[in-house]
Scaffold this motif. Sequence first.
Motif, PDB file in Angstrom:
ATOM      1  N   HIS A   8      29.253  15.490  15.295  1.00 47.58           N
ATOM      2  CA  HIS A   8      29.188  16.448  14.191  1.00 47.58           C
ATOM      3  C   HIS A   8      30.592  16.588  13.612  1.00 47.58           C
ATOM      4  CE1 HIS A   8      25.085  18.122  15.110  1.00 47.58           C
ATOM      5  NE2 HIS A   8      25.358  17.436  16.216  1.00 47.58           N
ATOM      6  N   HIS A  45      25.408   5.110   8.724  1.00 47.87           N
ATOM      7  CA  HIS A  45      24.541   5.488   9.839  1.00 47.87           C
ATOM      8  C   HIS A  45      24.877   4.593  11.029  1.00 47.87           C
ATOM      9  CE1 HIS A  45      22.072   1.834   9.346  1.00 47.87           C
ATOM     10  NE2 HIS A  45      22.271   2.017   8.045  1.00 47.87           N
ATOM     11  N   ASN A  83      23.127  12.179  16.104  1.00 48.92           N
ATOM     12  CA  ASN A  83      23.303  13.585  16.443  1.00 48.92           C
ATOM     13  C   ASN A  83      24.419  13.814  17.459  1.00 48.92           C
ATOM     14  OD1 ASN A  83      22.311  16.344  16.071  1.00 48.92           O
ATOM     15  ND2 ASN A  83      21.672  16.218  18.221  1.00 48.92           N
ATOM     16  N   HIS A 125      28.318  16.151  20.988  1.00 48.81           N
ATOM     17  CA  HIS A 125      27.278  16.807  21.774  1.00 48.81           C
ATOM     18  C   HIS A 125      26.686  15.811  22.767  1.00 48.81           C
ATOM     19  CE1 HIS A 125      26.911  20.447  19.101  1.00 48.81           C
ATOM     20  NE2 HIS A 125      27.560  19.606  18.304  1.00 48.81           N
ATOM     21  N   GLN A 140      29.635  20.461  25.188  1.00 50.05           N
ATOM     22  CA  GLN A 140      30.207  19.941  23.947  1.00 50.05           C
ATOM     23  C   GLN A 140      31.704  19.672  24.081  1.00 50.05           C
ATOM     24  OE1 GLN A 140      29.075  22.047  20.295  1.00 50.05           O
ATOM     25  NE2 GLN A 140      31.232  22.326  19.880  1.00 50.05           N
ATOM     26  N   PRO A 197      18.294   8.469  15.418  1.00 48.23           N
ATOM     27  CA  PRO A 197      18.559   9.893  15.146  1.00 48.23           C
ATOM     28  C   PRO A 197      19.346  10.571  16.267  1.00 48.23           C
ATOM     29  CG  PRO A 197      16.314   9.349  14.542  1.00 48.23           C
ATOM     30  CD  PRO A 197      16.853   8.156  15.270  1.00 48.23           C
ATOM     31  N   ALA A 198      19.012  10.251  17.521  1.00 50.63           N
ATOM     32  CA  ALA A 198      19.744  10.834  18.646  1.00 50.63           C
ATOM     33  C   ALA A 198      21.187  10.348  18.664  1.00 50.63           C
ATOM     34  CB  ALA A 198      19.052  10.487  19.964  1.00 50.63           C
TER      35      ALA A 198
END
Length: 483
Positions: free
Chosen positions: A221, A186, A218, A231, A237, A214-215
């Motif tokens: 990907h 993470h 994200n 993103h 993107q 979390p942001a």
Amino acid sequence: MVGPAQSFRGAASARRKPATTTSAAEPDEPKHKHKVLKGIGLGLALSPTLLLAGSQAVPPPAPTMVPTATDVSAWQSTQAAPSTPLTTILRANMPAWDHHTGVITPEDVNAQLTNPANTGDKAAAVAFMADFENANHFQIDLTPQMITHYEQANAAGTYTGWDDAYSADQSHLATEMADGVYQSGHPALSQLSQDFGDCYFVSGVGWMTANNEPAAANLIHVEPNGTYDVHFPGYHQQKVTLTQAEVAYAANDTPGGTSQIILEKAAGMVRNNTDALHYLQGGAANPFAGIDNGGYPAMTITLLTGHQANTVQIHQDGYNLNQMRQDLSANLPHNMVLASTTKSIDGVPGDHALAVLGYDKATDTVKVWDPWGSEPPDSHVTQDGNGVFTMKAADFYQTFHQLDFEMPGTHGDVNQLLNANVALNASDAHLGPEVIGGTALLVATAAVTAAVLIHRRHEAAERRLLSGSGKGGQSVSNGLGQV
């Protein structure tokens, strides 16, 4: 109050950080060590005799890539044979890499960086060539004569910089290929560390990592085919593909996975697509070079959050300590805040951007993260580790020059921000901008003139840096980055 956005490139002007020990005379030197460009580029490019007298160099590579089991297996197979000497690889591959012209141009190097056929030692050799070109602003060719000069110096024991750089590239490639996107699984501050010139971006990634994990997670990907979709809320993107050569080139001495490399390549792609004057300065061909020339913290806030940024010049127009306290309290820890310096104070590097992680009203202290990953040794600072430190609000007010605040509820667009900054720089230089297809471009002759002048400033500053002079807080501002 909104003031003119100021751009920052970090505490020095080269992409790679010299692997020298921190000293009291060099307060801007981070504790950890990066690969060194000193000697591999300008020393050799300007005069072969400088190479012979050059100091030991250990240039740095970069982070990239989430390896699959197949990737790791392929990497391990390339390591089964003994390491091939750098100059042997350069000579053997020069006919293919230079298209039989006799010299390897910056364009040739950029092409090989993105060539997936370059793996293992060959990838590390390509990364070395990119290090070499980066030290020379991607302005010169690598010739057989240069290789011969280096072999002679190496044999005489007077200079080993190229081999040191190559060895570091090999080591970083092995480490990053094994770590995946996040070494810990993470995002974590301990996995981030800037190179020269990218503090304005890495500080924003660090803020998001610490305050909105979390942001941060994200942003990247991983696709089934091994590519990455990045993103950015403030831009569309970006599809990122990483080669082993790019991994070796982009990695630095802070292990932790390839997330930073992925994000930096994507951000460099954005910048090369949107910043017209930056494109004219030669950053377009290599996204990693694109992000390492300094930039605007406000741009980072918009890119990472999709919101506009409010820029405040701390010591102008009556902005006092109590106003700063109120702004920090109102925004943190929910809205991104970045702080910038113009000179080194209390051990905090000059010409540098840092993340403001929090403000504690009860103790009147500000928590800050330095993207170099080190904490100032000053007695006014409490060291928390991994580049995080705490200081009294009054000391913070005296140390920093600019604050950039995220403005929730607004819509920010990187295209608009960069175009406005290009127009602003053109106006400052009395060069009239013209808008073509929604992208701010400078009138051709004026833009080329400006780009040449800026390049000369960069080159002069970098020569001072690589020769060991011009250190400390002395910098030349061109409005696009501190040098």
